[in-house]
Motif scaffolding. Structure first.
Motif, short mmCIF file in Angstrom:
data_model
loop_
_atom_site.label_atom_id
_atom_site.label_comp_id
_atom_site.label_asym_id
_atom_site.label_seq_id
_atom_site.Cartn_x
_atom_site.Cartn_y
_atom_site.Cartn_z
N GLY A 159 -0.21 -2.41 -6.98
CA GLY A 159 0.68 -3.44 -6.44
C GLY A 159 2.09 -3.32 -6.97
N ALA A 160 2.21 -3.01 -8.25
CA ALA A 160 3.55 -2.83 -8.83
C ALA A 160 4.26 -1.64 -8.21
CB ALA A 160 3.45 -2.68 -10.34
N LEU A 161 3.53 -0.55 -8.00
CA LEU A 161 4.14 0.62 -7.37
C LEU A 161 4.59 0.32 -5.95
CD1 LEU A 161 1.95 3.59 -8.61
CD2 LEU A 161 4.35 3.16 -9.10
N LEU A 162 3.77 -0.38 -5.20
CA LEU A 162 4.17 -0.73 -3.83
C LEU A 162 5.38 -1.64 -3.83
CD1 LEU A 162 0.79 -1.24 -1.97
CD2 LEU A 162 2.45 0.58 -1.65
N ALA A 163 5.43 -2.58 -4.76
CA ALA A 163 6.57 -3.49 -4.84
C ALA A 163 7.84 -2.75 -5.23
CB ALA A 163 6.28 -4.61 -5.84
N VAL A 164 7.72 -1.77 -6.10
CA VAL A 164 8.90 -1.01 -6.52
C VAL A 164 9.36 -0.05 -5.43
CG1 VAL A 164 9.65 0.77 -8.14
CG2 VAL A 164 8.46 -1.24 -8.98
N LEU A 165 8.41 0.52 -4.71
CA LEU A 165 8.76 1.54 -3.72
C LEU A 165 9.14 0.96 -2.35
CD1 LEU A 165 6.10 4.22 -4.62
CD2 LEU A 165 8.51 4.18 -5.23
N THR A 166 8.88 -0.31 -2.11
CA THR A 166 9.24 -0.90 -0.83
C THR A 166 10.74 -0.86 -0.57
OG1 THR A 166 7.29 -2.30 -0.82
CG2 THR A 166 9.11 -3.00 0.55
N PRO A 167 11.60 -1.21 -1.53
CA PRO A 167 13.04 -1.07 -1.26
C PRO A 167 13.45 0.37 -0.98
CG PRO A 167 12.70 -2.46 -3.16
CD PRO A 167 11.37 -1.88 -2.80
N THR A 168 12.73 1.32 -1.56
CA THR A 168 13.03 2.74 -1.29
C THR A 168 12.77 3.04 0.18
OG1 THR A 168 12.35 3.28 -3.52
CG2 THR A 168 12.47 5.09 -1.96
N VAL A 169 11.69 2.52 0.71
CA VAL A 169 11.37 2.76 2.12
C VAL A 169 12.43 2.11 3.01
CG1 VAL A 169 9.70 2.23 3.93
CG2 VAL A 169 8.92 3.02 1.71
N LEU A 170 12.91 0.95 2.63
CA LEU A 170 13.88 0.26 3.47
C LEU A 170 15.24 0.94 3.50
CD1 LEU A 170 12.99 -3.43 2.64
CD2 LEU A 170 12.36 -2.10 4.64
N LEU A 200 0.06 6.56 0.85
CA LEU A 200 -0.92 7.61 0.56
C LEU A 200 -0.86 8.03 -0.91
CD1 LEU A 200 -3.01 9.60 1.65
CD2 LEU A 200 -1.14 11.17 2.12
N ALA A 201 0.33 8.14 -1.46
CA ALA A 201 0.46 8.50 -2.88
C ALA A 201 -0.15 7.43 -3.77
CB ALA A 201 1.94 8.70 -3.22
N VAL A 202 0.07 6.16 -3.45
CA VAL A 202 -0.52 5.09 -4.26
C VAL A 202 -2.04 5.10 -4.14
CG1 VAL A 202 -0.71 2.58 -4.46
CG2 VAL A 202 1.53 3.63 -4.25
N MET A 203 -2.55 5.31 -2.95
CA MET A 203 -4.00 5.34 -2.76
C MET A 203 -4.63 6.52 -3.51
SD MET A 203 -4.67 2.71 -1.14
CE MET A 203 -6.04 2.60 -0.06
#
Length: 133
Positions: free
Chosen positions: A67-78, A94-97
């Motif tokens: 969850g922390a990785l997804l939260a940190v990487l979401t602004p990167t995707v945007l 996929l990387a997080v999974m």
């Protein structure tokens, strides 16, 4: 997306019109991201502390890290161009999974054991299948 940006003079005129009409001031959203990040961080810290005190932190750690990785990487995707945003999001998820799978394999041993424990029936279900009725 392609809207013309408002000049400082136009913004001042808009705020003055709102003031003269007696409307409430506009909501400023540039502090919302920091506030949400703070609240989410405190919630994650609270959950981690509770899990640690109950002795369940090793079971909860992969979910917290994911969850922390997804939260940190979401602004990167945007920040990626709109056309390729779904590709970047897919790669990051996929990387997080795969990271969570690696953590599960590290915890339970070989990949076949991990898949069997996740997908297969529970030991009690296997024991019940062989008991005479």
């Amino acid at each position: 997306m392609w809207r013309r940006r408002e000049t400082p003079e136009e913004a001042r005129q808009r705020r003055l019109c709102r003031l003269m009409l007696g409307l409430p001031p506009e909501t400023v959203y540039h502090h919302v991201r920091e506030g949400v990040a703070t609240v989410v961080g405190l919630c994650v810290l609270l959950v981690a502390l509770i899990a640690w005190r109950l002795g369940q932190l090793p079971q909860l750690a992969p979910a917290l890290v994911g969850g922390a990785l997804l939260a940190v990487l979401t602004p990167t995707v945007l920040t990626v161009r709109r056309r390729y945003r779904h590709v970047a999001a897919g790669v990051l998820v996929l990387a997080v999974m795969l990271g969570l799978l690696a953590a599960a394999v590290h915890r339970y041993g070989y990949p076949t054991t991990t898949f069997a424990s996740v997908v297969g029936p529970t030991p009690s279900a296997i024991a019940d299948a062989f008991t005479p009725r």
